[in-house]
Design an enzyme around this catalytic site. Structure first.
Site, short mmCIF file in Angstrom:
data_model
loop_
_atom_site.label_atom_id
_atom_site.label_comp_id
_atom_site.label_asym_id
_atom_site.label_seq_id
_atom_site.Cartn_x
_atom_site.Cartn_y
_atom_site.Cartn_z
N ALA A 182 0.81 -1.22 0.00
CA ALA A 182 0.00 0.00 0.00
C ALA A 182 0.84 1.27 0.00
O ALA A 182 0.31 2.37 0.08
CB ALA A 182 -0.91 -0.01 1.23
N ARG A 223 -0.35 8.74 -10.63
CA ARG A 223 -1.38 8.96 -11.63
C ARG A 223 -2.68 9.53 -11.03
O ARG A 223 -3.54 10.02 -11.75
CB ARG A 223 -1.68 7.64 -12.37
CG ARG A 223 -0.56 7.24 -13.32
CD ARG A 223 -0.68 5.79 -13.78
NE ARG A 223 -0.13 4.85 -12.79
CZ ARG A 223 -0.12 3.52 -12.94
NH1 ARG A 223 -0.64 2.98 -14.03
NH2 ARG A 223 0.40 2.74 -12.01
N GLU A 278 6.29 -6.02 -17.48
CA GLU A 278 5.57 -4.75 -17.30
C GLU A 278 5.41 -4.07 -18.65
O GLU A 278 6.28 -4.18 -19.52
CB GLU A 278 6.33 -3.85 -16.33
CG GLU A 278 6.33 -4.35 -14.92
CD GLU A 278 4.95 -4.69 -14.40
OE1 GLU A 278 4.09 -3.79 -14.32
OE2 GLU A 278 4.70 -5.87 -14.08
N TYR A 313 -35.33 28.16 13.66
CA TYR A 313 -34.00 27.70 14.07
C TYR A 313 -34.06 27.33 15.55
O TYR A 313 -34.39 28.17 16.39
CB TYR A 313 -32.93 28.78 13.85
CG TYR A 313 -31.62 28.37 14.47
CD1 TYR A 313 -30.96 27.23 14.02
CD2 TYR A 313 -31.05 29.06 15.55
CE1 TYR A 313 -29.78 26.79 14.61
CE2 TYR A 313 -29.88 28.64 16.14
CZ TYR A 313 -29.25 27.50 15.66
OH TYR A 313 -28.09 27.07 16.25
N ASN A 370 -45.41 22.83 20.72
CA ASN A 370 -45.63 23.35 19.37
C ASN A 370 -44.79 24.61 19.19
O ASN A 370 -44.97 25.58 19.93
CB ASN A 370 -47.12 23.66 19.16
CG ASN A 370 -47.41 23.90 17.70
OD1 ASN A 370 -46.77 24.73 17.06
ND2 ASN A 370 -48.35 23.15 17.16
N TYR A 387 -26.66 32.51 20.69
CA TYR A 387 -25.27 32.96 20.60
C TYR A 387 -25.22 34.47 20.73
O TYR A 387 -25.93 35.19 20.01
CB TYR A 387 -24.72 32.51 19.23
CG TYR A 387 -23.27 32.78 18.99
CD1 TYR A 387 -22.30 32.45 19.93
CD2 TYR A 387 -22.85 33.36 17.79
CE1 TYR A 387 -20.96 32.68 19.69
CE2 TYR A 387 -21.51 33.60 17.54
CZ TYR A 387 -20.57 33.25 18.49
OH TYR A 387 -19.24 33.49 18.25
N SER A 408 -46.03 32.05 16.62
CA SER A 408 -45.18 32.28 15.45
C SER A 408 -44.30 33.51 15.60
O SER A 408 -44.66 34.46 16.28
CB SER A 408 -46.06 32.47 14.21
OG SER A 408 -46.75 31.27 13.98
N ARG A 431 -45.37 42.18 22.89
CA ARG A 431 -45.62 43.03 21.73
C ARG A 431 -46.05 44.42 22.18
O ARG A 431 -46.63 44.60 23.23
CB ARG A 431 -46.76 42.45 20.91
CG ARG A 431 -46.49 41.09 20.34
CD ARG A 431 -47.49 40.77 19.27
NE ARG A 431 -48.84 40.68 19.77
CZ ARG A 431 -49.51 39.55 19.88
NH1 ARG A 431 -48.92 38.39 19.58
NH2 ARG A 431 -50.74 39.53 20.30
C1 UD1 Z 1 1.44 -3.89 -10.63
C2 UD1 Z 1 2.22 -5.04 -11.24
C3 UD1 Z 1 1.59 -5.38 -12.58
C4 UD1 Z 1 0.12 -5.74 -12.39
C5 UD1 Z 1 -0.63 -4.65 -11.63
C6 UD1 Z 1 -1.99 -5.18 -11.21
C7 UD1 Z 1 4.56 -4.88 -10.55
C8 UD1 Z 1 5.91 -4.44 -10.91
N1 UD1 Z 1 3.60 -4.65 -11.43
O1 UD1 Z 1 1.56 -2.78 -11.50
O2 UD1 Z 1 2.27 -6.48 -13.18
O3 UD1 Z 1 -0.49 -5.97 -13.66
O4 UD1 Z 1 0.08 -4.28 -10.42
O5 UD1 Z 1 -2.77 -4.19 -10.63
O6 UD1 Z 1 4.37 -5.42 -9.47
N2 UD1 Z 1 3.55 -0.31 -3.90
C9 UD1 Z 1 4.31 -0.25 -2.74
N3 UD1 Z 1 5.60 0.16 -2.81
C10 UD1 Z 1 6.21 0.49 -3.97
C11 UD1 Z 1 5.45 0.43 -5.15
C12 UD1 Z 1 4.13 0.02 -5.10
O7 UD1 Z 1 3.80 -0.55 -1.65
O8 UD1 Z 1 7.38 0.84 -3.93
C13 UD1 Z 1 2.16 -0.72 -3.83
C14 UD1 Z 1 1.18 0.33 -4.32
O9 UD1 Z 1 0.72 1.14 -3.25
C15 UD1 Z 1 0.07 -0.48 -4.94
C16 UD1 Z 1 0.71 -1.78 -5.34
O10 UD1 Z 1 1.97 -1.84 -4.67
O11 UD1 Z 1 -0.98 -0.73 -4.02
C17 UD1 Z 1 0.93 -1.87 -6.84
O12 UD1 Z 1 1.73 -0.77 -7.26
P1 UD1 Z 1 1.40 0.02 -8.60
O13 UD1 Z 1 2.43 1.07 -8.75
O14 UD1 Z 1 0.00 0.39 -8.65
O15 UD1 Z 1 1.70 -1.14 -9.67
P2 UD1 Z 1 1.13 -1.27 -11.11
O16 UD1 Z 1 1.87 -0.39 -12.04
O17 UD1 Z 1 -0.34 -1.17 -11.11
CA CA Z 2 -1.82 -0.62 -9.57
#
Ligand code: UD1
Ligand code: CA
Length: 464
Positions: free
Chosen positions: A9, A15, A154, A365, A376, A386, A404, A439
């Protein structure tokens, strides 16, 4: 057999063009990664390790304290992320599921396919794949002549022929823990992105002579990655549709699923009817037999049974059974309505308790107030809570009638059974059963209007 799970993660998610790390973007009330964590939990992973970035907030309150979190200091690729996580595994010889935190649509049943194939096949590794009409952005599956997996390439490193392959890597794997630990040491960063690819570990496992199998999904949707905002909105729609389906199956009528938004944490009782344009968010709980007309917008509220709500906004409030709300009411945080309360059009209530059967039917309010039973509150009544510095409470006891267009200047109390005459401004306690009237007394001047008209007409004529 027991297995561990690693969830990747830490990626920045360039992107997405966002200041927020990609996997923390919200999908139907929860960060994207929490869906992957829940699925790993559901299928019984023994230890779950989440790889996070150094700039991440503490995820324990969101994802739970039963997980292990490791920080990948620099985002050097998916292979490096796995390498960072391996040392915290308590049972490193267990089979190991590796998933991406940006694949939130993955189901437990599909993950089970990977582990089952792993156990059945004495594999070094199982890879989930699928076929896409438009495979761009994903790693391509390159097979040997006999059909078994040779490597994953890739897109950026692929040749023209390789790019034309439509079978893609879903980014979900089940590894032999020992085999992966060895393979991860062998990967290098000599590729177009200068990253350590986890996919290269798969290649090295193939080279090491281990069995590598694939599970190819018919339905590509589950392997949909979220890398940009278009894919995010796609994932949001899929999860919203799944949430709606769950409520339909439980006996809720949802007139137009395409125009209704229900977060993953929401509960709804049977026989509730939801018209188009409603948004039910957060940890909202709705009772049975309610009717929500178009455009009801609720976040983190509890609504009882048989409530009628029309085009209204409710935030962090509690609503008892058989209440009528709206159209165009606004319940702000801290509002608690007992049963059979009516809150009508253009009424705002904040941080107030309203007792059973009370009515605030129009244009009022009510803030920082305690309203009793059977009260009512007439049209246009305002609690002046306030003074520019502090907020004060208004107490309106049982059976009170507020005429009212009254102003109640807090702190103030209107005691049980009292009557406030319309148009009064109340800044002192009103004793029980009394009438309060502030009033100016009315005077009628007979013939005044006719005389005024006549004198104006004479003036206009003389000017002409
Ligand atoms: C990756 C796969 C690709 C696959 C695709 C599927 C690799 C090199 N490529 O590409 O083959 O088709 O997922 O969705 O594995 N992350 C880290 N640390 C890092 C880089 C990434 O924790 O240094 C985590 C990201 O947060 C993400 C996951 O790994 O959740 C995948 O990384 P991302 O950069 O999205 O890989 P893709 O280019 O989608
Ligand atoms: Ca990905």
């Amino acid at each position: 057999m027991k297995f561990n799970a690693i969830i990747l993660a830490a990626g920045k998610g360039a992107r997405m063009k966002s200041k927020t790390p990609k996997v923390l973007h919200n999908i139907s009330g929860k960060p994207m990664v929490s869906y992957v964590v829940e699925t790993a939990r559901k299928i019984g992973a023994e230890q779950i390790v989440v790889v996070v970035g150094a700039d991440f907030p503490d995820l324990t309150p969101i994802l739970g304290s039963d997980l292990d979190y490791v920080v990948q200091k620099q985002q050097l690729g998916t292979g490096d992320a796995v390498k960072t996580a391996l040392p915290v595994l308590k049972k490193p010889k267990n089979p190991l599921l590796v998933m991406c935190g940006d694949t939130p649509l993955l189901s437990g049943a599909t993950l089970n396919l990977a582990t089952e194939r792993f156990y059945a096949g004495h594999c070094g590794c199982v890879v989930l794949t699928t076929h896409l009409d438009n495979p761009s952005g994903y790693g391509r599956i390159i097979r040997q002549k006999g059909g078994s997996l040779a490597k994953i390439v890739e897109e950026r490193d692929a040749s023209g022929v390789e790019r034309s392959i439509k079978e893609i890597n879903g980014g979900v794997y089940c590894f032999d823990g020992v085999v992966l630990a060895k393979a991860i040491e062998q990967i290098e960063d000599n590729n177009s992105q200068g990253e350590y690819y986890l996919t290269d570990a798969v290649k090295s496992i193939v080279k090491g002579g281990y069995r590598v199998q694939t599970v190819t999904l018919e339905d590509a949707m589950e392997l949909q990655g979220v890398n940009d905002r278009s894919q995010l909105s796609l994932a949001i729609n899929v999860i919203n549709r799944r949430n709606i389906q769950k409520h339909l199956d439980n006996g809720v009528t949802i007139i137009d699923p395409a125009h209704t938004y229900i977060d993953s944490g929401v509960e709804i009782g049977a026989d509730t009817i939801i018209e188009p344009g409603c948004c039910l968010r957060g940890q909202t709980v709705i009772g049975e037999g309610c009717y929500f007309d178009n455009g009801v917008d609720i976040i983190d509220c509890r609504v009882g049974n048989y409530c009628n709500i029309i085009r209204s906004v409710l935030r962090e409030s509690t609503v008892g059974d058989n209440c009528n709300i709206g159209p165009f009411a606004y319940l702000r945080p801290g509002t608690v309505l007992a049963e059979r309360v009516k809150v009508g059009d253009f009424v705002e209530i904040k941080n107030s308790i309203v007792g059973p059967g009370s009515k605030i039917p129009h244009l009022s309010y009510v803030g920082d107030s305690d309203v009793g039973t059977g009260v009512n509150v007439g049209c246009g009544t305002i609690t002046c809570n306030y003074d520019g510095f502090r907020k004060y409470r208004t107490v309106i006891e049982d059976g009170v009638f507020i005429g009212s267009n009254s102003n109640l200047i807090a702190p103030v109390k209107v005691e049980r059974g009292a009557f406030v005459a319309a148009g009064s401004t109340i800044d002192q306690e009103v004793p029980g059963d009394a009438l309060a009237i502030t009033r100016v007394k009315q005077r009628n001047l007979p013939g005044w209007a006719a005389a005024k008209r006549k004198s104006e007409e004479c003036r206009v004529e003389s000017e002409e």
